[in-house]
Write a protein that holds these residues in place. Structure first.
Motif, PDB file in Angstrom:
ATOM      1  N   THR A 172       1.110  -0.898  -0.037  1.00  0.00           N
ATOM      2  CA  THR A 172       0.146   0.259   0.336  1.00  0.00           C
ATOM      3  C   THR A 172       0.531   0.952   0.055  1.00  0.00           C
ATOM      4  O   THR A 172       0.336   2.062  -0.470  1.00  0.00           O
ATOM      5  CB  THR A 172      -0.708   0.069   1.021  1.00  0.00           C
ATOM      6  N   VAL A 173       2.423   1.136   0.513  1.00  0.00           N
ATOM      7  CA  VAL A 173       3.330   2.130   0.582  1.00  0.00           C
ATOM      8  C   VAL A 173       3.616   2.720  -0.837  1.00  0.00           C
ATOM      9  O   VAL A 173       3.282   3.925  -1.686  1.00  0.00           O
ATOM     10  CB  VAL A 173       4.183   2.566   1.635  1.00  0.00           C
ATOM     11  N   ALA A 174       3.675   1.539  -1.077  1.00  0.00           N
ATOM     12  CA  ALA A 174       4.602   1.395  -2.915  1.00  0.00           C
ATOM     13  C   ALA A 174       3.227   2.362  -3.619  1.00  0.00           C
ATOM     14  O   ALA A 174       3.323   2.983  -5.065  1.00  0.00           O
ATOM     15  CB  ALA A 174       4.806  -0.128  -3.168  1.00  0.00           C
ATOM     16  N   TYR A 175       1.515   1.518  -3.940  1.00  0.00           N
ATOM     17  CA  TYR A 175       1.368   2.133  -4.605  1.00  0.00           C
ATOM     18  C   TYR A 175       1.032   3.417  -4.522  1.00  0.00           C
ATOM     19  O   TYR A 175       0.725   4.168  -5.442  1.00  0.00           O
ATOM     20  CB  TYR A 175      -0.347   1.341  -3.961  1.00  0.00           C
ATOM     21  N   VAL A 176       1.118   4.469  -3.020  1.00  0.00           N
ATOM     22  CA  VAL A 176       1.545   5.942  -3.282  1.00  0.00           C
ATOM     23  C   VAL A 176       2.701   5.622  -3.905  1.00  0.00           C
ATOM     24  O   VAL A 176       3.056   7.461  -4.858  1.00  0.00           O
ATOM     25  CB  VAL A 176       1.471   5.457  -1.441  1.00  0.00           C
ATOM     26  N   THR A 177       3.584   6.088  -3.487  1.00  0.00           N
ATOM     27  CA  THR A 177       5.266   5.834  -3.585  1.00  0.00           C
ATOM     28  C   THR A 177       5.278   5.821  -5.877  1.00  0.00           C
ATOM     29  O   THR A 177       6.096   6.555  -6.163  1.00  0.00           O
ATOM     30  CB  THR A 177       6.345   5.821  -3.809  1.00  0.00           C
ATOM     31  N   ASP A 178       4.434   4.969  -5.963  1.00  0.00           N
ATOM     32  CA  ASP A 178       4.809   3.925  -7.702  1.00  0.00           C
ATOM     33  C   ASP A 178       3.621   5.534  -8.145  1.00  0.00           C
ATOM     34  O   ASP A 178       3.474   5.324  -9.582  1.00  0.00           O
ATOM     35  CB  ASP A 178       4.427   3.174  -7.334  1.00  0.00           C
ATOM     36  N   ASN A 179       2.078   5.980  -7.844  1.00  0.00           N
ATOM     37  CA  ASN A 179       1.154   6.957  -8.389  1.00  0.00           C
ATOM     38  C   ASN A 179       1.751   7.905  -9.128  1.00  0.00           C
ATOM     39  O   ASN A 179       1.754   9.134  -8.298  1.00  0.00           O
ATOM     40  CB  ASN A 179       0.511   6.751  -7.709  1.00  0.00           C
ATOM     41  N   MET A 180       2.122   8.296 -10.171  1.00  0.00           N
ATOM     42  CA  MET A 180       2.204   9.609 -11.319  1.00  0.00           C
ATOM     43  C   MET A 180       0.838  10.329 -10.854  1.00  0.00           C
ATOM     44  O   MET A 180       1.104  11.748 -11.055  1.00  0.00           O
ATOM     45  CB  MET A 180       2.230   9.006 -12.266  1.00  0.00           C
ATOM     46  N   LYS A 181      -0.484  10.249 -10.513  1.00  0.00           N
ATOM     47  CA  LYS A 181      -0.656  11.260 -10.106  1.00  0.00           C
ATOM     48  C   LYS A 181      -0.949  12.300  -9.500  1.00  0.00           C
ATOM     49  O   LYS A 181      -0.675  13.362  -9.084  1.00  0.00           O
ATOM     50  CB  LYS A 181      -2.444  11.031  -9.723  1.00  0.00           C
ATOM     51  N   TYR A 182       0.283  11.473  -7.786  1.00  0.00           N
ATOM     52  CA  TYR A 182       0.177  13.031  -6.824  1.00  0.00           C
ATOM     53  C   TYR A 182       1.522  13.504  -7.270  1.00  0.00           C
ATOM     54  O   TYR A 182       1.316  14.557  -7.127  1.00  0.00           O
ATOM     55  CB  TYR A 182       0.828  11.506  -5.606  1.00  0.00           C
ATOM     56  N   ARG A 183       2.208  13.238  -8.225  1.00  0.00           N
ATOM     57  CA  ARG A 183       3.391  14.513  -8.776  1.00  0.00           C
ATOM     58  C   ARG A 183       2.536  15.149 -10.088  1.00  0.00           C
ATOM     59  O   ARG A 183       3.063  16.235 -10.893  1.00  0.00           O
ATOM     60  CB  ARG A 183       4.121  13.451  -9.758  1.00  0.00           C
ATOM     61  N   GLY A 184       0.880  15.577 -10.617  1.00  0.00           N
ATOM     62  CA  GLY A 184       0.398  16.156 -11.271  1.00  0.00           C
ATOM     63  C   GLY A 184      -0.287  15.309 -12.680  1.00  0.00           C
ATOM     64  O   GLY A 184      -0.471  16.163 -13.661  1.00  0.00           O
ATOM     65  N   ALA A 185       0.392  14.124 -12.662  1.00  0.00           N
ATOM     66  CA  ALA A 185       0.633  14.282 -14.335  1.00  0.00           C
ATOM     67  C   ALA A 185      -0.646  12.689 -13.777  1.00  0.00           C
ATOM     68  O   ALA A 185      -0.980  11.618 -13.062  1.00  0.00           O
ATOM     69  CB  ALA A 185       1.715  12.653 -14.082  1.00  0.00           C
ATOM     70  N   ILE A 186      -0.889  12.110 -15.562  1.00  0.00           N
ATOM     71  CA  ILE A 186      -2.129  11.333 -15.059  1.00  0.00           C
ATOM     72  C   ILE A 186      -1.032  10.103 -16.302  1.00  0.00           C
ATOM     73  O   ILE A 186      -0.920  10.069 -17.548  1.00  0.00           O
ATOM     74  CB  ILE A 186      -3.081  11.308 -16.231  1.00  0.00           C
ATOM     75  N   GLU A 187      -1.534   8.918 -15.982  1.00  0.00           N
ATOM     76  CA  GLU A 187      -1.122   7.479 -16.455  1.00  0.00           C
ATOM     77  C   GLU A 187      -2.359   6.333 -16.135  1.00  0.00           C
ATOM     78  O   GLU A 187      -2.504   6.795 -15.487  1.00  0.00           O
ATOM     79  CB  GLU A 187       0.267   7.549 -15.738  1.00  0.00           C
ATOM     80  N   TYR A 188      -2.123   5.984 -17.822  1.00  0.00           N
ATOM     81  CA  TYR A 188      -3.333   4.624 -17.428  1.00  0.00           C
ATOM     82  C   TYR A 188      -2.470   3.875 -19.090  1.00  0.00           C
ATOM     83  O   TYR A 188      -1.578   3.808 -19.520  1.00  0.00           O
ATOM     84  CB  TYR A 188      -4.260   4.954 -19.100  1.00  0.00           C
ATOM     85  N   LEU A 189      -2.466   2.317 -18.370  1.00  0.00           N
ATOM     86  CA  LEU A 189      -2.296   1.086 -19.755  1.00  0.00           C
ATOM     87  C   LEU A 189      -3.876   0.579 -20.117  1.00  0.00           C
ATOM     88  O   LEU A 189      -4.522   0.068 -19.563  1.00  0.00           O
ATOM     89  CB  LEU A 189      -1.277   0.617 -18.898  1.00  0.00           C
ATOM     90  N   PHE A 190      -4.302   1.259 -20.843  1.00  0.00           N
ATOM     91  CA  PHE A 190      -5.414   0.588 -21.557  1.00  0.00           C
ATOM     92  C   PHE A 190      -5.386  -0.007 -22.617  1.00  0.00           C
ATOM     93  O   PHE A 190      -4.032  -0.251 -23.049  1.00  0.00           O
ATOM     94  CB  PHE A 190      -6.219   1.822 -23.015  1.00  0.00           C
TER      95      PHE A 190
END
Length: 287
Positions: free
Chosen positions: A249-267
Motif C-alpha cells: 500500500t505504501v508502494a501504491y502511493v510512491t509509484d502513482n504518477m497522479k500525486y506528481r500532477g501527471a495522468i498515466e494509464y495502460l489501456f
C-alpha cells in the motif's frame, strides 16, 4: 404377442389422459406474463430512468394480448453485459419460473434481457426447456420463442444486441483514451489523497494529502517501505481501504504518477495496449 397390436399399458393411458387434461386447462386459462425492465447506469444518466417508459409499453402489449400480468420486475442501474442470473431482479424471475408461476416473459426490447448473445440464448433456452416459459419482445414483435419462426428471429436479434454492445465498448474505450491524453481523469477509483469532483476530475482531500506528502518525504530520507508502513500503523492512520498499511500500500502511493500532477494509464482493448502519460489537469500533491 405383437407390441403393435396393443395401444399401450394402463399407465400410458393414464399419462395420456393427464396430459390431455393439462393441455385443455392451459388452453382455457389466461397466459400468465411477467414483465422485465432494465436500464444501465449510463442509460439512466443519458436519458433519465427509462424504466417507466419500458413498463408502459410492455403493459400495453400485455393488455392487447389478454395476458394476465403477474408481476413487473426491474433491474435499475445494471449493465446488459451482466449475466441475467447474476442480477437481483432477474434472479427473482428465475425463481418464479422454477415455481411455474408464469408462462411468458415480456421485455420492451431484446437488449433489455442481455447484450451478450451467449447469455441471451442460454437464458431463453433454459426458460423454455426447464420451465416451459416463452419469451417475447414488444419492440421486435417477430421474437416469440413459442414458435420456430420466432426462435429464429430471436437468435438474429440477439446477435445484433451483442454487436451493439461491442460498439458501445469501443466508443467508451476510445473516449477514455482521448480524455487521458488531454490530461483528464479517465475513470477508475480516485487515488488516496483525492476524490472525484462534480466534473469527473480530481480534487485534493487535505487530510489524506498530508499523509501522502509524509510518505514521499520519508522516501526522500531513504526510509524503507516497511518502516514507513510500520510508522503509519503505529500512529493509527488508516490505509487507503481502511485497514493497516503494508509494503504494497505504501508502494501504491510512491509509484502513482497522479500525486506528481501527471495522468498515466495502460489501456487494454481488443488485444492491444495503449500507454498514456500526460500532464494532468488536476492539482499535484507533491512536487
Amino acid at each position: 404377442m405383437s407390441l403393435q397390436a396393443v395401444s399401450g399399458s394402463r399407465r400410458v393411458a393414464r399419462l395420456r389422459e393427464r396430459n390431455k387434461v393439462q393441455a385443455e386447462a392451459k388452453a382455457t386459462a389466461a397466459t400468465r406474463a411477467v414483465v422485465y425492465v432494465r436500464v444501465s447506469t449510463d442509460e439512466q444518466v443519458a436519458s433519465g430512468n427509462g424504466l417507466a417508459d419500458q413498463e408502459r409499453a410492455v403493459r400495453a402489449f400485455a393488455e392487447s394480448q389478454s395476458y394476465a400480468l403477474v408481476d413487473v420486475i426491474a433491474d435499475p442501474g445494471v449493465s446488459g453485459a451482466v449475466r441475467p442470473a447474476d442480477r437481483p431482479g432477474f434472479s427473482r424471475i428465475l425463481a418464479m419460473a422454477e415455481a411455474r408461476a408464469f408462462d411468458i416473459l415480456l421485455v420492451a426490447k431484446i437488449d433489455r434481457l442481455s447484450r451478450d448473445l451467449r447469455h441471451a440464448l442460454t437464458t431463453v433456452s433454459d426458460l423454455a426447456e426447464l420451465h416451459d416459459v416463452a419469451f417475447r419482445s414488444v419492440t421486435e414483435a417477430v421474437i416469440d420463442t413459442s414458435n420456430p419462426m420466432g426462435r429464429m428471429f430471436f437468435t438474429f436479434f440477439a446477435g445484433m444486441a451483442e454487436q451493439e454492445r461491442y460498439v458501445i465498448r469501443d466508443r467508451t474505450a476510445g473516449g477514455r483514451t482521448t480524455k487521458a491524453r488531454k490530461g483528464g481523469f479517465a475513470g477508475g477509483q480516485a487515488p488516496y489523497g483525492y476524490e472525484r469532483d462534480l466534473e469527473g476530475g480530481l480534487r485534493i482531500v487535505p487530510a489524506q494529502a498530508r499523509v501522502v506528502r509524509r510518505i514521499f518525504e520519508a522516501r526522500k530520507r531513504k526510509t524503507t517501505l516497511k518502516a514507513i508502513a510500520e510508522t503509519l500503523n503505529a500512529d493509527g492512520i488508516p490505509a487507503p481501504k481502511g485497514g493497516r498499511w503494508s509494503i504494497s500500500t505504501v508502494a501504491y502511493v510512491t509509484d502513482n504518477m497522479k500525486y506528481r500532477g501527471a495522468i498515466e494509464y495502460l489501456f487494454r482493448w481488443n488485444g492491444q495496449e495503449t500507454h498514456v502519460l500526460a500532464d494532468g489537469d488536476h492539482e499535484a500533491i507533491v512536487k
